[in-house]
Design a protein around this motif. Structure first.
Motif, mmCIF file in Angstrom:
data_model
loop_
_atom_site.group_PDB
_atom_site.id
_atom_site.type_symbol
_atom_site.label_atom_id
_atom_site.label_comp_id
_atom_site.label_asym_id
_atom_site.label_seq_id
_atom_site.Cartn_x
_atom_site.Cartn_y
_atom_site.Cartn_z
ATOM 1 N N SER A 17 -14.183 4.176 -11.484
ATOM 2 C CA SER A 17 -12.900 4.428 -10.836
ATOM 3 C C SER A 17 -11.757 4.062 -11.778
ATOM 4 O O SER A 17 -11.964 3.419 -12.803
ATOM 5 C CB SER A 17 -12.794 3.637 -9.533
ATOM 6 O OG SER A 17 -12.824 2.254 -9.801
ATOM 7 N N GLN A 18 -10.585 4.503 -11.402
ATOM 8 C CA GLN A 18 -9.354 4.224 -12.134
ATOM 9 C C GLN A 18 -8.319 3.734 -11.156
ATOM 10 O O GLN A 18 -8.376 4.069 -9.981
ATOM 11 C CB GLN A 18 -8.801 5.529 -12.735
ATOM 12 C CG GLN A 18 -9.098 5.769 -14.164
ATOM 13 C CD GLN A 18 -8.384 7.041 -14.609
ATOM 14 O OE1 GLN A 18 -8.772 8.119 -14.221
ATOM 15 N NE2 GLN A 18 -7.352 6.891 -15.403
ATOM 16 N N ARG A 19 -7.354 2.985 -11.639
ATOM 17 C CA ARG A 19 -6.248 2.543 -10.788
ATOM 18 C C ARG A 19 -4.988 3.263 -11.233
ATOM 19 O O ARG A 19 -4.621 3.227 -12.394
ATOM 20 C CB ARG A 19 -6.094 1.032 -10.856
ATOM 21 C CG ARG A 19 -7.316 0.344 -10.207
ATOM 22 C CD ARG A 19 -7.250 -1.154 -10.196
ATOM 23 N NE ARG A 19 -6.065 -1.740 -9.635
ATOM 24 C CZ ARG A 19 -5.797 -1.882 -8.325
ATOM 25 N NH1 ARG A 19 -6.657 -1.442 -7.444
ATOM 26 N NH2 ARG A 19 -4.691 -2.461 -7.920
ATOM 27 N N LEU A 20 -4.349 3.943 -10.265
ATOM 28 C CA LEU A 20 -3.164 4.741 -10.543
ATOM 29 C C LEU A 20 -2.013 4.329 -9.629
ATOM 30 O O LEU A 20 -2.221 3.634 -8.637
ATOM 31 C CB LEU A 20 -3.471 6.220 -10.323
ATOM 32 C CG LEU A 20 -4.595 6.826 -11.148
ATOM 33 C CD1 LEU A 20 -4.835 8.273 -10.735
ATOM 34 C CD2 LEU A 20 -4.291 6.738 -12.632
ATOM 35 N N SER A 21 -0.832 4.806 -9.946
ATOM 36 C CA SER A 21 0.364 4.528 -9.150
ATOM 37 C C SER A 21 0.165 4.964 -7.697
ATOM 38 O O SER A 21 -0.140 6.124 -7.418
ATOM 39 C CB SER A 21 1.561 5.276 -9.734
ATOM 40 O OG SER A 21 2.612 5.350 -8.804
ATOM 41 N N ARG A 22 0.336 4.027 -6.784
ATOM 42 C CA ARG A 22 0.183 4.331 -5.363
ATOM 43 C C ARG A 22 1.260 5.300 -4.880
ATOM 44 O O ARG A 22 0.988 6.208 -4.095
ATOM 45 C CB ARG A 22 0.219 3.039 -4.534
ATOM 46 C CG ARG A 22 0.051 3.285 -3.042
ATOM 47 C CD ARG A 22 0.009 1.998 -2.250
ATOM 48 N NE ARG A 22 -1.090 1.141 -2.626
ATOM 49 C CZ ARG A 22 -2.354 1.285 -2.226
ATOM 50 N NH1 ARG A 22 -2.677 2.285 -1.440
ATOM 51 N NH2 ARG A 22 -3.276 0.436 -2.605
ATOM 52 N N VAL A 23 2.485 5.154 -5.358
ATOM 53 C CA VAL A 23 3.583 6.015 -4.910
ATOM 54 C C VAL A 23 3.288 7.474 -5.257
ATOM 55 O O VAL A 23 3.388 8.357 -4.406
ATOM 56 C CB VAL A 23 4.922 5.557 -5.527
ATOM 57 C CG1 VAL A 23 6.026 6.561 -5.270
ATOM 58 C CG2 VAL A 23 5.313 4.186 -4.990
ATOM 59 N N LYS A 24 2.921 7.729 -6.497
ATOM 60 C CA LYS A 24 2.649 9.105 -6.911
ATOM 61 C C LYS A 24 1.374 9.636 -6.257
ATOM 62 O O LYS A 24 1.321 10.793 -5.842
ATOM 63 C CB LYS A 24 2.565 9.205 -8.433
ATOM 64 C CG LYS A 24 3.920 9.052 -9.082
ATOM 65 C CD LYS A 24 3.862 9.333 -10.551
ATOM 66 C CE LYS A 24 5.271 9.238 -11.132
ATOM 67 N NZ LYS A 24 5.319 9.712 -12.507
ATOM 68 N N TYR A 25 0.360 8.795 -6.145
ATOM 69 C CA TYR A 25 -0.888 9.213 -5.501
ATOM 70 C C TYR A 25 -0.618 9.617 -4.051
ATOM 71 O O TYR A 25 -1.031 10.683 -3.603
ATOM 72 C CB TYR A 25 -1.931 8.099 -5.549
ATOM 73 C CG TYR A 25 -3.191 8.451 -4.797
ATOM 74 C CD1 TYR A 25 -4.238 9.085 -5.439
ATOM 75 C CD2 TYR A 25 -3.319 8.180 -3.438
ATOM 76 C CE1 TYR A 25 -5.395 9.448 -4.752
ATOM 77 C CE2 TYR A 25 -4.454 8.531 -2.742
ATOM 78 C CZ TYR A 25 -5.487 9.162 -3.399
ATOM 79 O OH TYR A 25 -6.624 9.522 -2.699
ATOM 80 N N ASP A 26 0.075 8.745 -3.316
ATOM 81 C CA ASP A 26 0.337 9.022 -1.899
ATOM 82 C C ASP A 26 1.172 10.285 -1.718
ATOM 83 O O ASP A 26 0.929 11.074 -0.800
ATOM 84 C CB ASP A 26 1.031 7.830 -1.239
ATOM 85 C CG ASP A 26 0.089 6.648 -1.015
ATOM 86 O OD1 ASP A 26 -1.148 6.825 -1.110
ATOM 87 O OD2 ASP A 26 0.597 5.537 -0.744
#
Length: 99
Positions: A17-26
């Protein structure tokens, strides 16, 4: 401290898995799910991108910048989590799975 990152998966590399920006993901997740139909064959990826662009926040995606990359990241994550699926055949067509 609130978690500003979201963990995303890829069906092609299970267990990674990867961790990405929650704002952009959502933002991308909401836009993608808004435009995808519930039934196959669904939308081609390019059609989905064109349909979701008007629903994206201009602050996060000015002029649709990087929308293609984020679309792919969210698409793969939602496929891995069983939220959306690909129709059989080519080209890739996406649709929502109903629960």
């Amino acid at each position: 401290m609130p978690d500003d990152r979201v963990e995303v998966e890829n069906p092609n590399t299970p267990g990674r898995s990867q961790r990405l920006s929650r704002v952009k993901y959502d933002a991308m997740r909401a836009a993608l799910l808004r435009v995808l139909p519930d039934d196959p064959p669904g939308l081609k990826v390019a059609e989905a991108k064109a349909a979701l662009l008007p629903h994206l926040d201009a602050t996060s995606f000015p002029g649709g910048e990087k929308a293609g990359w984020w679309l792919k990241a969210v698409q793969l994550d939602l496929e891995a989590k069983g939220v959306i699926s690909r129709a059989k055949g080519s080209p890739v067509r996406l649709y929502r799975l109903t629960s």
